[in-house]
Design an enzyme around this catalytic site. Structure first.
Site, PDB file in Angstrom:
ATOM      1  N   SER A 110       0.842  -1.199   0.000  1.00 51.94           N
ATOM      2  CA  SER A 110       0.000   0.000   0.000  1.00 51.94           C
ATOM      3  C   SER A 110       0.887   1.263   0.000  1.00 51.94           C
ATOM      4  O   SER A 110       1.694   1.438  -0.900  1.00 51.94           O
ATOM      5  CB  SER A 110      -0.984  -0.057   1.180  1.00 51.94           C
ATOM      6  OG  SER A 110      -2.058   0.821   0.983  1.00 51.94           O
ATOM      7  N   ASP A 250      -9.437  -5.680  -4.607  1.00 51.74           N
ATOM      8  CA  ASP A 250      -8.584  -4.696  -3.946  1.00 51.74           C
ATOM      9  C   ASP A 250      -9.163  -3.290  -4.043  1.00 51.74           C
ATOM     10  O   ASP A 250      -9.692  -2.896  -5.094  1.00 51.74           O
ATOM     11  CB  ASP A 250      -7.207  -4.716  -4.628  1.00 51.74           C
ATOM     12  CG  ASP A 250      -6.068  -4.276  -3.751  1.00 51.74           C
ATOM     13  OD1 ASP A 250      -6.260  -3.380  -2.915  1.00 51.74           O
ATOM     14  OD2 ASP A 250      -4.950  -4.810  -3.928  1.00 51.74           O
ATOM     15  N   HIS A 277      -7.224  -6.262  -0.433  1.00 52.82           N
ATOM     16  CA  HIS A 277      -6.027  -5.446  -0.228  1.00 52.82           C
ATOM     17  C   HIS A 277      -4.909  -6.189   0.511  1.00 52.82           C
ATOM     18  O   HIS A 277      -3.820  -5.650   0.658  1.00 52.82           O
ATOM     19  CB  HIS A 277      -6.431  -4.194   0.564  1.00 52.82           C
ATOM     20  CG  HIS A 277      -5.470  -3.051   0.473  1.00 52.82           C
ATOM     21  ND1 HIS A 277      -4.995  -2.549  -0.718  1.00 52.82           N
ATOM     22  CD2 HIS A 277      -4.894  -2.282   1.456  1.00 52.82           C
ATOM     23  CE1 HIS A 277      -4.177  -1.534  -0.474  1.00 52.82           C
ATOM     24  NE2 HIS A 277      -4.095  -1.358   0.831  1.00 52.82           N
TER      25      HIS A 277
END
Length: 299
Positions: A110, A250, A277
């Site tokens: 991320s 995601d 995610h």
């Protein structure tokens, strides 16, 4: 099965301390993999699963970025203190402290993938390869896609989110429950969430200084200093073997990640069909196998 040893320590960073943990043997001759957690403002805990890569022979280094987890907390620092440059300096400092700056690999999840990409674009001599996991390129696009995903939620969930956002009441119980509904679809689809994922969210709640300064109240309301941030310009400068990981559900949607595929020379990609995610916990074995295979062929 042989138990892989780990050890913890602190790297002095100016007058602060960066906590780290090494899983495996740094002196064993294999290239170490450094894990950059997300946020900004999360902790290492939710990406703890990447320690499994050490079973493939690669030492794995986790750390808590400054202001988070076991590293020095600075709740009184103004938002202007928390910058991308600060976290790039902290990463460089950790590499030097551990004596691995001449040979290492990075995996950023991320926000960590954005940080790792900017680091890689500087072409540090010791970087051997890069894994970008579930990361945005442009925060404006991230927000547009988050709002598109929100429009697919049940109408009552959407209404609850909008009602409290209109008044800025991000801590209302029904708002938090609606936020969790989104997270259960697009952040982590396991039910229940793994304990290490819950642990990160609890720590952010306990000290949201960095998260609020750089991100905002949640994953789809970006009001912090990264609101207008894009790393697209730096991506063509990355010159090491690279792998992009994403999940089919995601919050980093195909539109969010496409610039990595367009702009990073020679980048490979892997999509995990049953993940959002966090494929490192949602499809842990497959994700670790993909990363180890990439390292085997890149190092």
């Amino acid at each position: 099965m042989e138990l892989i040893k780990s050890r913890e320590g602190f790297a002095p960073f100016g007058s602060y301390q960066t906590w780290y943990r090494i899983t495996g043997d740094l002196e064993g001759g294999r290239t170490p993999l450094v894990i950059l957690h997300g946020g900004p403002g999360c902790t290492y805990d939710y990406v703890d699963a990447y320690k499994d890569v050490a079973a493939g022979g690669y030492p794995v280094i986790h750390y808590d970025q400054l202001g988070n987890g076991r590293s020095t907390h600075l709740p009184d620092m103004p938002p202007s203190f928390w910058t991308v440059s600060l976290f790039l300096e902290e990463l460089d400092n950790l590499l030097e402290h551990l004596g691995i700056s001449e040979r290492y690999a990075l995996l950023g999840q991320s926000w960590g993938g954005m940080l790792g990409s900017v680091h890689a674009a500087r072409r540090p001599a010791g970087l051997r390869c890069l894994v970008i996991a579930n990361s945005p390129v442009d925060m404006g696009v991230w927000m547009e896609e988050a709002n598109r995903l929100r429009q697919e939620l049940p109408e009552e969930i959407q209404a609850t989110l909008l009602k409290h956002e209109a008044t800025g009441d991000y801590m209302a119980a029904d708002y938090l429950a609606a936020t969790r509904f989104f997270y259960n679809k697009h952040v982590c689809r396991l039910n229940p969430w793994p304990e290490e994922v819950e642990r990160t969210f609890a720590q952010v709640d306990a000290d949201p200084t960095v998260y609020h300064a750089m991100t905002g109240p949640n994953e789809f309301t970006i009001t912090g200093s990264t609101k207008d941030w894009s790393i697209a310009d730096c991506l063509p400068q990355i010159n090491v073997p690279s792998l992009l990981i994403s999940g089919r559900y995601d919050e980093a949607t195909p539109r969010v990640i496409q610039p990595f595929l367009d702009l990073v020379p020679g980048i490979q990609s892997a999509i995990f069909e049953n993940s959002s995610h966090m494929p490192h916990v949602e499809e842990r074995v497959a994700c670790m196998g993909t990363v180890v295979n990439f390292l085997d062929h890149s190092l």
